[in-house]
Design an enzyme around this catalytic site. Structure first.
Site, mmCIF file in Angstrom:
data_model
loop_
_atom_site.group_PDB
_atom_site.id
_atom_site.type_symbol
_atom_site.label_atom_id
_atom_site.label_comp_id
_atom_site.label_asym_id
_atom_site.label_seq_id
_atom_site.Cartn_x
_atom_site.Cartn_y
_atom_site.Cartn_z
ATOM 1 N N SER A 240 67.784 -24.754 21.886
ATOM 2 C CA SER A 240 68.348 -24.979 23.218
ATOM 3 C C SER A 240 67.499 -24.303 24.274
ATOM 4 O O SER A 240 66.787 -23.320 23.994
ATOM 5 C CB SER A 240 69.771 -24.413 23.273
ATOM 6 O OG SER A 240 70.272 -24.349 24.594
ATOM 7 N N TYR B 122 76.144 -17.828 21.606
ATOM 8 C CA TYR B 122 75.454 -19.098 21.406
ATOM 9 C C TYR B 122 73.966 -18.954 21.690
ATOM 10 O O TYR B 122 73.119 -19.388 20.892
ATOM 11 C CB TYR B 122 76.080 -20.152 22.322
ATOM 12 C CG TYR B 122 75.385 -21.494 22.330
ATOM 13 C CD1 TYR B 122 75.636 -22.438 21.343
ATOM 14 C CD2 TYR B 122 74.489 -21.829 23.346
ATOM 15 C CE1 TYR B 122 75.016 -23.688 21.358
ATOM 16 C CE2 TYR B 122 73.870 -23.073 23.376
ATOM 17 C CZ TYR B 122 74.143 -23.993 22.376
ATOM 18 O OH TYR B 122 73.522 -25.217 22.408
#
Length: 283
Positions: free
Chosen positions: A174, A187
């Site tokens: 990401s 995350y």
């Protein structure tokens, strides 16, 4: 500890694409050219979002697909229908990738159905927004790592006996791996681990002829954020802070996975592609 941390239910994740409005755009944007003809791919988190778009595009390029999903059977069945509409075979396997035993079963079911594995796409993931680090429970922290990074280790370990020279592994990291995210501390940490895992695993496997790369999407319109993965304030302006000023669509990301999964990228391993709306990162 048991095989997997008990699933948390603090939100609606991972979320149903069938309930999302507007619907994400998963449709392949060009005709296929046989770049994955006769091959077999496992796509975790393949029921919706980026995973669905990857399944659709891989099928158009000639691959049979094992669609791995957690609990959204309606989405998984729709993705299976999409793959079959492209003239390819598909199986939908419900599994929590945070469990080593379930990952073993995913691979066993894939081999039983198709007899081989050529591409492994580690795409399953979860996120839970928290403004304050003290709000992150131990259960949530363990669960996020269990799914996002432990699951990749487990899937690769399970698949390795069936991966031969020429196989490819593509991991979903990401933009938060490079930029961080103040409300996604756990995350973002897992995504940093995935980037490092990709580079280390590439070094480990390149001598066997197995290439390992990753894709680091920016803000993409999938069920993950609207169904509880982002705060209401962030969701109201989702993607506006990118240079392009908008969120991306899954079918704008899937071609990056295809590139890394086919021979077009034959001289690439240990690398990360960045479909993120123009954000510059040192990746």
């Amino acid at each position: 500890m048991s095989d997997t941390v008990e699933m948390i239910h603090e939100d609606a994740l991972p979320g149903h694409e069938s309930a999302l409005e507007p619907k994400p755009e998963w449709q392949p944007r060009y005709p296929g050219s046989g770049r994955l003809a006769g091959q077999v791919a496992i796509v975790t988190g393949g029921d919706s979002g980026i995973g669905r778009a990857v399944c659709a595009l891989f099928a158009r390029e000639g691959a049979d697909i094992a669609i791995v999903y957690l609990c959204e059977s309606d989405d998984a069945e729709e993705t299976r229908r999409i793959v079959e509409a492209e003239g390819r075979r598909a199986i939908a396997i419900t599994a929590d990738v945070g469990s080593r035993k379930m990952c073993d079963r995913v691979v066993a079911d894939t081999i039983a159905a198709f007899g081989r594995i050529d591409v492994l796409v580690n795409n399953a993931g979860e996120q839970h927004p928290d403004d304050d680090i003290t709000d992150i429970t131990e259960q949530q922290l363990r669960r996020t790592f269990q799914t996002n990074i432990f699951g990749m280790f487990f899937m690769v370990q399970a698949a390795m006996p069936h991966l031969s020279a020429g196989a490819r592994i593509v991991n979903s990291t990401s933009v938060t791996s490079y930029q961080g995210s103040k409300e996604l501390l756990d995350y973002s940490s897992t995504k940093g681990a995935i980037t490092a895992f990709t580079r280390a695993l590439s070094e480990n496997l390149v001598g066997k002829g197995i290439r390992v790369n990753a894709v680091a999407p920016g803000p993409i319109w999938t069920p993950l954020n609207p169904m509880g993965g982002a705060s209401p304030d962030k969701l109201a302006h989702f993607g506006e802070d990118t240079p392009m000023g908008r969120p991306g669509q899954p079918n704008e990301v899937a071609p990056a996975y295809l590139f890394l999964a086919c021979d077009d990228s034959s001289y690439m391993s240990g690398q990360v592609l960045h479909p993120n709306g123009g954000t510059i990162v040192n990746g």
